[in-house]
Scaffold this motif. Structure first.
Motif, PDB file in Angstrom:
ATOM      1  N   VAL A 223       2.054   8.693  18.945  1.00 16.54           N
ATOM      2  CA  VAL A 223       1.478   7.351  18.824  1.00 16.54           C
ATOM      3  C   VAL A 223       0.733   7.267  17.496  1.00 16.54           C
ATOM      4  O   VAL A 223       0.118   8.232  17.054  1.00 16.54           O
ATOM      5  CB  VAL A 223       0.533   7.020  20.000  1.00 16.54           C
ATOM      6  N   TYR A 224       0.823   6.088  16.869  1.00 17.20           N
ATOM      7  CA  TYR A 224       0.247   5.896  15.544  1.00 17.20           C
ATOM      8  C   TYR A 224      -0.644   4.645  15.543  1.00 17.20           C
ATOM      9  O   TYR A 224      -0.141   3.518  15.452  1.00 17.20           O
ATOM     10  CB  TYR A 224       1.350   5.722  14.499  1.00 17.20           C
TER      11      TYR A 224
ATOM     12  N   HIS B  53       0.809  -1.230   0.000  1.00 17.62           N
ATOM     13  CA  HIS B  53       0.000   0.000   0.000  1.00 17.62           C
ATOM     14  C   HIS B  53       0.839   1.276   0.000  1.00 17.62           C
ATOM     15  O   HIS B  53       0.313   2.350  -0.304  1.00 17.62           O
ATOM     16  CB  HIS B  53      -0.938   0.021   1.208  1.00 17.62           C
ATOM     17  N   HIS B  54       2.123   1.167   0.342  1.00 17.51           N
ATOM     18  CA  HIS B  54       2.942   2.377   0.460  1.00 17.51           C
ATOM     19  C   HIS B  54       4.261   2.285  -0.318  1.00 17.51           C
ATOM     20  O   HIS B  54       5.114   3.152  -0.178  1.00 17.51           O
ATOM     21  CB  HIS B  54       3.211   2.677   1.933  1.00 17.51           C
TER      22      HIS B  54
ATOM     23  N   LYS C 188      -8.049   3.508   1.946  1.00 20.12           N
ATOM     24  CA  LYS C 188      -7.303   4.711   1.562  1.00 20.12           C
ATOM     25  C   LYS C 188      -8.044   5.954   2.035  1.00 20.12           C
ATOM     26  O   LYS C 188      -9.222   6.144   1.746  1.00 20.12           O
ATOM     27  CB  LYS C 188      -7.109   4.748   0.050  1.00 20.12           C
ATOM     28  N   GLY C 189      -7.348   6.798   2.776  1.00 19.27           N
ATOM     29  CA  GLY C 189      -7.969   7.970   3.361  1.00 19.27           C
ATOM     30  C   GLY C 189      -8.533   7.736   4.745  1.00 19.27           C
ATOM     31  O   GLY C 189      -8.930   8.686   5.430  1.00 19.27           O
TER      32      GLY C 189
ATOM     33  N   LEU D  42      -0.364   5.541   9.086  1.00 15.64           N
ATOM     34  CA  LEU D  42       0.848   4.901   8.563  1.00 15.64           C
ATOM     35  C   LEU D  42       1.555   5.836   7.580  1.00 15.64           C
ATOM     36  O   LEU D  42       2.798   5.852   7.513  1.00 15.64           O
ATOM     37  CB  LEU D  42       0.491   3.564   7.904  1.00 15.64           C
ATOM     38  N   CYS D  43       0.794   6.617   6.835  1.00 12.65           N
ATOM     39  CA  CYS D  43       1.402   7.640   5.965  1.00 12.65           C
ATOM     40  C   CYS D  43       2.211   8.628   6.796  1.00 12.65           C
ATOM     41  O   CYS D  43       3.304   9.059   6.395  1.00 12.65           O
ATOM     42  CB  CYS D  43       0.323   8.386   5.177  1.00 12.65           C
TER      43      CYS D  43
END
Length: 478
Positions: free
Chosen positions: A238-239, A32-33, A455-456, A463-464
């Protein structure tokens, strides 16, 4: 920096519970990235499930997987050394081998991600000037408790399980003493000191990745980001990047188990499994067997030998009964239940089973990987926690999220007897109107997780942000 050239190394400490989410994270970064990912797996004696996952025919194709054998630590531990201590020592002792594996790569990684036992590898990231992130393969609530435990350690006298009041974490749901994670059960044991150290070291990294999502734990995630008191121990971003769970893969040939499920009515089968490491006392295994039989509900039960047994994967051929029933199950259990259910030794393709329309409920140990797999298939759970942070997860799943039931007796404290198991299984499987809210709620949570990953969505964007943060840090080093 062009993300096509970004190379990230992710380290998985021993155990299927760590390996699976690390591979899922790596695969998501790659697919995805557009990140080049190397997964470094610290191996011990691989379980059948781990061997299957790492086999070239089934391992994720876009990942470069490097297996690093662990260092023999038998001289540093004894029979009483707890799991957290063993894993911490193992990762410390194996650090030179991991460093050598990274150093030998033609394209040395630009960044390092480690799982929750990988804080031992901080010096490697520091030496190679790599941005470094820790991936906690559990909930935000677990992160809050683990990081704040250094404060609780100073404030609370005596054992946590003996406290009369819940343990307060700023901005978060309090933790009931009965729900504390295993390392907090005995403050005199080395694994408690290792656990405290892990919580302190989380903030040495550039960020904490968590296998949860914004809508699942909004209050806790906001506290980790914004609470002034909690921020004194959680000093880094934090993610939330979950729910990362194993996708269902198409199979060319159905197994006998799936063919049996094909013949059962919709939502009629209870799936019973306690994870790759979950074992119970022989008495509890026996009571569970009787409870399942007496309920007269359909089931699939992944059975492991009880704690007292040293049987291996061939234990079904070593039973004492005329039908091959193992000695620790009721006599002729397999014969009496052969039309009612399926008893399987050690391992099954869990996602394939949870995805099947005939499976209605998952009686689970509440390991977070299994919980997410159940949610991602819209299957509510019966919470049967055994060890690690599973009691914490069980409370989250039952009381906060409303996607699980739990026995009135805490399985970790006392044997749950056959009468209660019979009643619980029958109530859950037969009287669906009574528990209809849980089926509806788990579908809502599933949709919420799907949106977060799309996505979005919040987890996709999170993560982006990790990637952007990594790129910013790398530019400063150039």
């Amino acid at each position: 920096m062009d993300t096509e050239k970004l190379h990230v190394a992710i380290v998985a400490s021993p155990g299927l519970g760590h390996l699976t989410p690390v591979l899922l994270l790596g695969n998501r970064l790659a697919t995805h990235h557009n990140i080049h990912v190397t997964v470094i797996v610290v191996t011990t004696q691989l379980s059948p499930a781990e061997s299957k996952i790492l086999h070239p025919s089934t391992a994720p194709k876009l990942l470069n997987i490097v297996q690093v054998p662990h260092v023999d630590i038998s001289g540093l531990i004894d029979a009483n050394t707890k799991v957290v201590t063993q894993l911490s020592i193992m990762m410390r002792e194996t650090r030179p081998r991991i460093r050598s594996a990274i150093s030998a790569m033609n394209h040395r990684p630009d960044a390092l991600i480690v799982d929750l036992f990988g804080s031992e590898l901080f010096p490697i990231a520091e030496e190679f000037c790599m941005p470094r992130y820790i991936f906690v393969t559990s909930t935000a609530w677990f992160v809050a408790l683990t990081t704040y435990c250094q404060v609780l350690d100073k404030e609370i006298q005596g054992e946590y399980v003996d406290q009369k009041e819940p343990l307060k974490i700023p901005g978060c749901r309090p933790v009931h003493p009965k729900d504390v994670v295993d390392p907090m059960l005995d403050r005199s044991d080395q694994q408690y000191r290792e656990y405290i150290r892990h919580g302190v070291e989380y903030s040495m990294f550039d960020g904490i990745l968590m296998n949860t999502w914004e809508d699942l734990e909004p209050t806790t995630i906001q506290a980790l980001r914004n609470d002034e008191i909690l921020q004194t121990v959680v000093k880094v971003p934090v993610y939330p990047i979950g729910p990362l769970s194993t996708p269902v893969k198409p199979v060319s040939q159905k197994s006998e188990l799936i063919e049996w499920l094909d013949t059962q009515p919709s939502d009629s089968v209870m799936y019973v499994s306690f994870g790759s490491g979950g074992t119970m006392a022989a008495e509890q295994v026996n009571e569970l067997a009787w409870g399942l039989e007496l309920s007269q509900q359909r089931f699939i039960w992944v059975v492991r030998p009880p704690m007292e047994s040293h049987a291996d994967g061939t234990f079904f051929t070593a039973g004492n009964g005329p039908d091959g029933t193992p000695a620790y199950l009721p006599e002729r259990f397999l014969t009496r239940t052969h039309k009612l259910g399926k008893v399987v030794p050690l391992w099954v393709p869990q996602m394939e089973i949870l995805n099947h329309p005939s499976v209605g409920v998952f009686l689970s140990h509440c390991g977070w990987n299994s919980a997410l797999e159940s949610i991602s298939n819209g299957v509510p759970m019966v919470a049967w926690p055994l060890y690690a942070e599973q009691r914490l997860n069980a409370t989250l799943l039952t009381e906060d999220l409303g996607v699980a039931w739990r026995p009135t007796v805490l399985p970790a404290k006392k044997v749950v007897e056959r009468e209660e198991i019979e009643k619980m299984v029958r109530n859950v499987m037969q009287y669906r109107e009574e528990g209809k809210g849980r089926w509806e709620r788990v579908k809502e949570v599933k949709c919420s997780g799907d949106r977060a990953l799309s996505k979005g969505g919040s987890s996709y964007n999170s993560l982006c942000e990790v990637i952007k943060d990594c790129e910013r840090r790398l530019k400063k080093l150039i």
